[in-house]
Write an enzyme that holds these catalytic residues in place. Structure first.
Site, PDB file in Angstrom:
ATOM      1  N   HIS A 160      -0.839   0.101   5.532  1.00  0.00           N
ATOM      2  CA  HIS A 160      -1.368   1.078   6.513  1.00  0.00           C
ATOM      3  C   HIS A 160      -0.407   2.232   6.776  1.00  0.00           C
ATOM      4  CE1 HIS A 160      -4.540  -1.803   8.466  1.00  0.00           C
ATOM      5  NE2 HIS A 160      -4.510  -1.897   7.141  1.00  0.00           N
ATOM      6  N   TYR A 216     -10.349 -10.037  10.131  1.00  0.00           N
ATOM      7  CA  TYR A 216     -10.656 -10.659   8.848  1.00  0.00           C
ATOM      8  C   TYR A 216     -10.981 -12.145   9.019  1.00  0.00           C
ATOM      9  CZ  TYR A 216      -8.829  -6.338   6.863  1.00  0.00           C
ATOM     10  OH  TYR A 216      -8.630  -5.015   6.546  1.00  0.00           O
ATOM     11  N   GLU A 261     -14.691   4.371   9.521  1.00  0.00           N
ATOM     12  CA  GLU A 261     -15.165   5.475  10.357  1.00  0.00           C
ATOM     13  C   GLU A 261     -15.021   6.841   9.694  1.00  0.00           C
ATOM     14  OE1 GLU A 261     -13.733   3.564  14.657  1.00  0.00           O
ATOM     15  OE2 GLU A 261     -13.024   5.557  14.029  1.00  0.00           O
ATOM     16  N   GLN A 311       0.813  -1.216   0.000  1.00  0.00           N
ATOM     17  CA  GLN A 311       0.000   0.000   0.000  1.00  0.00           C
ATOM     18  C   GLN A 311       0.849   1.269   0.000  1.00  0.00           C
ATOM     19  OE1 GLN A 311      -2.627  -0.403   3.377  1.00  0.00           O
ATOM     20  NE2 GLN A 311      -3.654  -2.196   2.537  1.00  0.00           N
TER      21      GLN A 311
END
Length: 417
Positions: free
Chosen positions: A194, A311, A290, A130
């Site tokens: 992340h 998960y 959120e 990522q």
């Protein structure tokens, strides 16, 4: 006489009953009681899939709020499909855009979709997983100093870090001059997930930047540590120093740049055009994405509280959603939509969009529109869902239209017809 009296009494009762029934009916005179204006046509909640968890929200409207539908005629158009995994977009004066591509290239894109050559001068990124070249923003005084700020995953001997750099965009828009890395969210870690990576300027002229907790179980607890840069929103000066007024300045074993903590993977930041409040979006695990209104010193709970599950299907930690001293999300999704870049609409071309929040949804593959009343979400709409694109970031152009980029390489323009 008694019989006549009772007959008269019964007639009076019947008349009063009819009057009462009429006065309590749902019929109202629209001239006397006008309807309250709404942000669009109200519908059933837009989410129809079952949630992953059976957790209960803390308050009504915290999730699956009523759907809304834009009544103003608007159109969307693909400006270009030739970008390479774009991650961040910022509006330049004159109608152009600066776009970060994940692999490490920054480019200028015109309003008609012409894509410039890669801008030189950027430091190397680790684009695995990522990571890569992430969010970007312009200095509030860009028209005079031409300074650009961006976030990226920087490789180092101690592992990858979320880093913030700045540089001056040359007049010919071909290079960045005097490039300096002003902040690193340490400690480094070898994982590639992340990073967070959104940045923006608040109204005091300081830079807000989001950092992820780097995903793995070993790093996850650092979101709660005041002596770690992971899982935070930091507030720094243009030179990367802790900004004056930060909530933990002077506190032992606390990093003075921290503004808020307890974040998982915050990929969205936006400033409200009226109040100046900073709003944030972050990815939950399996459920629990959120939206938060940030507060100085606020602890937003990850990984202690969450509306999502692992998960694997197991609970996260103790499996709790509320705890005293930990902030509740203003809104959450289960199943996830994977909220990424976002912006408040401050234009006047579509009046019902005024001060609404627009968020790119990755796994959701649409653009989220949230309407608010007193900081509470009162309506949700899904836009461009038929395009089947992973929307990564969205911004408002100098022309007042909304522009969104997708992982598949597209740049969209959305505006009133």
């Amino acid at each position: 006489m008694k019989t006549k009296y009772h007959q008269l009494k019964n007639i009076i009762v019947i008349i009063l009953s009819v009057f009462t029934l009429n006065s309590c009916s749902g019929d109202k005179n629209p001239a006397e009681e006008p309807e309250t204006p709404s942000p669009g046509t109200q519908t059933a909640p837009v989410e129809t899939m079952p949630p992953n968890a059976n957790y209960k929200p803390e308050f009504t409207g915290q999730t699956r709020v009523s759907g809304i539908k834009t009544t103003t005629s608007y159109s969307s158009a693909i400006i270009t499909s030739a970008l390479q995994s774009p991650w961040g977009i910022a509006s330049l004066p004159g109608g152009k855009f600066l776009v970060n591509e994940k692999a490490g290239k920054m480019r200028v894109v015109t309003a008609t979709g012409a894509i410039g050559e890669p801008i030189s001068g950027l430091p190397a990124v680790n684009a695995a997983g990522q990571g890569g070249l992430l969010g970007l923003c312009l200095d509030p005084e860009f028209t005079t100093n031409r300074m650009v700020y961006w976030s990226f995953s920087q490789p180092s001997a101690d592992g990858n870090v979320t880093a913030i750099a700045k540089g001056k965009l040359s007049i010919d828009e071909r290079s960045l001059e005097g490039v300096t890395v002003i902040y690193r969210a340490t400690p480094g870690y070898s994982g590639t997930n992340h990073y967070g990576g959104r940045i923006l300027f608040d109204r005091t002229g300081n830079l807000m930047a989001s950092t992820g907790e780097r995903s793995d179980l070993v790093t996850r607890p650092q979101a709660q540590s005041l002596n770690s840069g992971l899982g935070k929103v930091v507030r720094i000066t243009k030179d990367g120093q802790p900004a004056a007024g930060n909530p933990f300045i002077g506190q032992a074993d606390a990093r003075p740049e921290i503004y808020s903590l307890g974040h998982r993977n915050p990929q969205g930041l936006a400033i409200h055009p009226v109040t100046g409040a900073i709003w944030q979006a972050e990815h939950g695990p399996r459920g629990g994405d959120e939206i938060n209104k940030l507060q100085a010193g606020g602890n937003f709970g990850w990984p202690i509280i969450t509306y999502g599950i692992e998960y694997s299907g197991e609970r996260v930690g103790e499996g709790i959603q509320q705890r005293s001293g930990l902030q509740q999300p203003a809104y959450y999704w289960d199943p996830v939509v994977s909220p990424s870049g976002m912006t408040f609409y401050s234009g006047n071309r579509v009046s019902e969009w005024q001060n609404n929040l627009f968020i790119g949804a990755l796994s959701g593959m649409h653009i989220i529109r949230l309407a608010f009343e007193n900081d509470k979400v009162v309506g949700e709409e899904r836009l461009l869902a038929s395009e089947r694109q992973r929307f990564r970031d969205i911004t408002q152009g100098t022309d007042g239209a909304l522009y969104a980029i997708t992982d598949q390489g597209r740049l969209y323009r959305m505006d009133k017809k």
